[in-house]
Design a protein around this motif. Structure first.
Motif, PDB file in Angstrom:
ATOM      1  N   LEU A  76       0.839  -1.201   0.000  1.00 28.74           N
ATOM      2  CA  LEU A  76       0.000   0.000   0.000  1.00 28.74           C
ATOM      3  C   LEU A  76       0.873   1.249   0.000  1.00 28.74           C
ATOM      4  O   LEU A  76       0.589   2.229  -0.704  1.00 28.74           O
ATOM      5  CB  LEU A  76      -0.925   0.000   1.221  1.00 28.74           C
ATOM      6  CG  LEU A  76      -2.065  -1.020   1.214  1.00 28.74           C
ATOM      7  CD1 LEU A  76      -2.828  -0.972   2.536  1.00 28.74           C
ATOM      8  CD2 LEU A  76      -3.022  -0.785   0.050  1.00 28.74           C
ATOM      9  N   CYS A 101      -3.356  -6.144  -3.003  1.00 28.70           N
ATOM     10  CA  CYS A 101      -3.429  -4.686  -3.128  1.00 28.70           C
ATOM     11  C   CYS A 101      -3.872  -4.274  -4.531  1.00 28.70           C
ATOM     12  O   CYS A 101      -4.616  -3.299  -4.696  1.00 28.70           O
ATOM     13  CB  CYS A 101      -2.097  -4.056  -2.745  1.00 28.70           C
ATOM     14  SG  CYS A 101      -1.746  -4.205  -0.976  1.00 28.70           S
ATOM     15  N   SER A 116       2.207   2.013  -3.284  1.00 25.73           N
ATOM     16  CA  SER A 116       1.141   2.427  -4.192  1.00 25.73           C
ATOM     17  C   SER A 116       0.635   3.832  -3.859  1.00 25.73           C
ATOM     18  O   SER A 116      -0.327   4.310  -4.469  1.00 25.73           O
ATOM     19  CB  SER A 116      -0.040   1.441  -4.127  1.00 25.73           C
ATOM     20  OG  SER A 116       0.355   0.152  -4.546  1.00 25.73           O
ATOM     21  N   LYS A 128      -0.771   4.824  -1.037  1.00 30.18           N
ATOM     22  CA  LYS A 128      -1.988   4.812  -0.239  1.00 30.18           C
ATOM     23  C   LYS A 128      -1.675   5.089   1.230  1.00 30.18           C
ATOM     24  O   LYS A 128      -0.640   4.671   1.742  1.00 30.18           O
ATOM     25  CB  LYS A 128      -2.703   3.461  -0.373  1.00 30.18           C
ATOM     26  CG  LYS A 128      -3.121   3.118  -1.797  1.00 30.18           C
ATOM     27  CD  LYS A 128      -4.091   4.150  -2.334  1.00 30.18           C
ATOM     28  CE  LYS A 128      -4.481   3.871  -3.771  1.00 30.18           C
ATOM     29  NZ  LYS A 128      -5.416   4.903  -4.295  1.00 30.18           N
ATOM     30  N   ILE A 153      -7.073  -1.910  -5.024  1.00 29.88           N
ATOM     31  CA  ILE A 153      -6.874  -0.588  -5.628  1.00 29.88           C
ATOM     32  C   ILE A 153      -7.400  -0.529  -7.061  1.00 29.88           C
ATOM     33  O   ILE A 153      -8.054   0.440  -7.461  1.00 29.88           O
ATOM     34  CB  ILE A 153      -5.380  -0.210  -5.593  1.00 29.88           C
ATOM     35  CG1 ILE A 153      -4.885  -0.139  -4.146  1.00 29.88           C
ATOM     36  CG2 ILE A 153      -5.141   1.118  -6.298  1.00 29.88           C
ATOM     37  CD1 ILE A 153      -3.364  -0.106  -4.017  1.00 29.88           C
TER      38      ILE A 153
END
Length: 359
Positions: free
Chosen positions: A27, A335, A30, A32, A339
């Motif tokens: 995460l 993930c 990415s 996030k 996402i």
């Protein structure tokens, strides 16, 4: 649905074993936002596990499920984290499997002709002669692309990294303090878009997912010291003997289903020592024993995905005995699922058990 500015973080991750830590890193990469909540004083199978990754397992030399995907990705993941965190926890170490008989020697050597297995077998001479402390009268097989992860070092360094970025809170998670609506998740006075439960064995007490068919297994490992100078090979023959330094080893592991408690037992210690006598022919001193409860599953596949009724409640669990190998690759897949909506492998997706929830 509220915009993202109304949330303190997008994700609440419950648990910081190898599962929760792997999800957090994916995460993070990415872009996030997330908050990990964990109680480091609670027992954890990730902190007991020897952290071995082994592409060929079992008496019949079977290639680990998804090995060709899992192993290259795990090395990239752990190697990248070593550089980022500035500490060493990945130890690429071959596994030496002594043959128990001429018949086993013939069987194994015949199997090495399999093109699927061949990349994981060393082509160098048998290293057994350099390890006189090992009972290897019939020779042995060297497995490569293997090794071990120092999980406590990895987990501690990751926790410190996320703490510095206010993405980790040390607390005992009480599910009664979590409330869920279609608008989001509330816990400890903060709002999140989605909760991801990565609780290992403690998922059995989680009412959101207690319908899943967990089959937890207790395992015990020993710590020994020896005066012999140990070579950097993991010895594997029914049990493993993992050198953590020139004179120290971890030995394991047992498998028991009842009773499930976290303390080491004399019975399991005796079982391991009996097997160790057949593996090593040098004296040693027993210096410790640890036990953990693996979050295993009846079909031996992880439990990953989104709750059948609540789209903002998720689970990443059931990694069993191969957590260090499975966690990085499956966290990436999970993930991508959260996402980007990419489909999960149906063999790990909890959709395969939705009938248990709705019955």
């Amino acid at each position: 649905m509220p915009d993202m500015h109304s949330f303190d973080s997008e994700y609440l991750i419950v648990g910081q074993g190898i599962g929760g830590t792997s999800v957090a890193w994916h995460l993070y990469d990415s872009g996030k936002s997330f908050q990990i909540v964990a109680d480091s004083s609670m027992p954890s199978s990730s902190r007991v596990a020897a952290g071995i990754f082994n592409p060929l397992t079992g008496k019949k030399l079977v290639k680990t499920w998804l090995a060709d995907d899992l192993f290259p990705y795990a090395r990239l993941f752990y190697g990248g984290l070593e550089q980022r965190l500035g500490c060493k926890f990945m130890h690429l170490t071959p596994i030496y499997r002594p043959f128990r008989s001429i018949e086993e020697q013939n069987t194994y050597l015949a199997q090495t002709a399999d093109p699927g297995i061949r990349p994981y077998i060393a082509t160098t001479p048998d290293p057994g002669s350099g390890m006189p402390y090992v009972n290897a009268g019939f020779g042995g097989l060297e497995v490569v692309q293997s090794g071990w992860i120092d999980l406590p070092a990895l987990l501690d360094a990751s926790r410190a990294y996320f703490q510095e970025r206010n993405a980790y809170v040390e607390a005992t998670f009480d599910p009664a303090q979590l409330s869920r609506t279609e608008e989001g998740i509330e816990w400890n006075g903060k709002r999140f878009k989605t909760v991801v439960f990565c609780q290992g064995f403690f998922a059995l007490e989680n009412s959101w997912f207690d319908w899943l068919p967990f089959a937890p297994v207790k395992g015990q490992i020993l710590e020994i010291t020896t005066d012999v100078s140990l070579k950097p090979y993991i010895i594997n023959q029914g049990i493993f003997a993992l050198p953590t330094s020139e004179n120290r080893m971890k030995v394991g592991a047992t498998y028991s289903w009842d009773p499930l408690y976290w303390e080491a037992s004399g019975t399991a210690t005796g079982e391991l020592e009996d097997k160790l006598k057949g593996l090593l022919n040098s004296p040693y001193a027993l210096t410790g024993a640890q036990a953990g409860i693996r979050p295993s599953v009846r079909d031996r596949r992880p439990l990953i995905g989104i709750h059948p009724q609540f789209s903002n409640v998720c689970i990443f669990n059931g990694l069993g005995t191969k957590g260090v190998t499975l966690a990085p690759f499956l966290a990436k897949e999970f993930c991508n699922h959260l996402i980007y909506g990419k489909e999960l492998n149906p063999l790990v997706n909890i959709k395969r058990y939705f009938s248990l929830y709705f019955r």
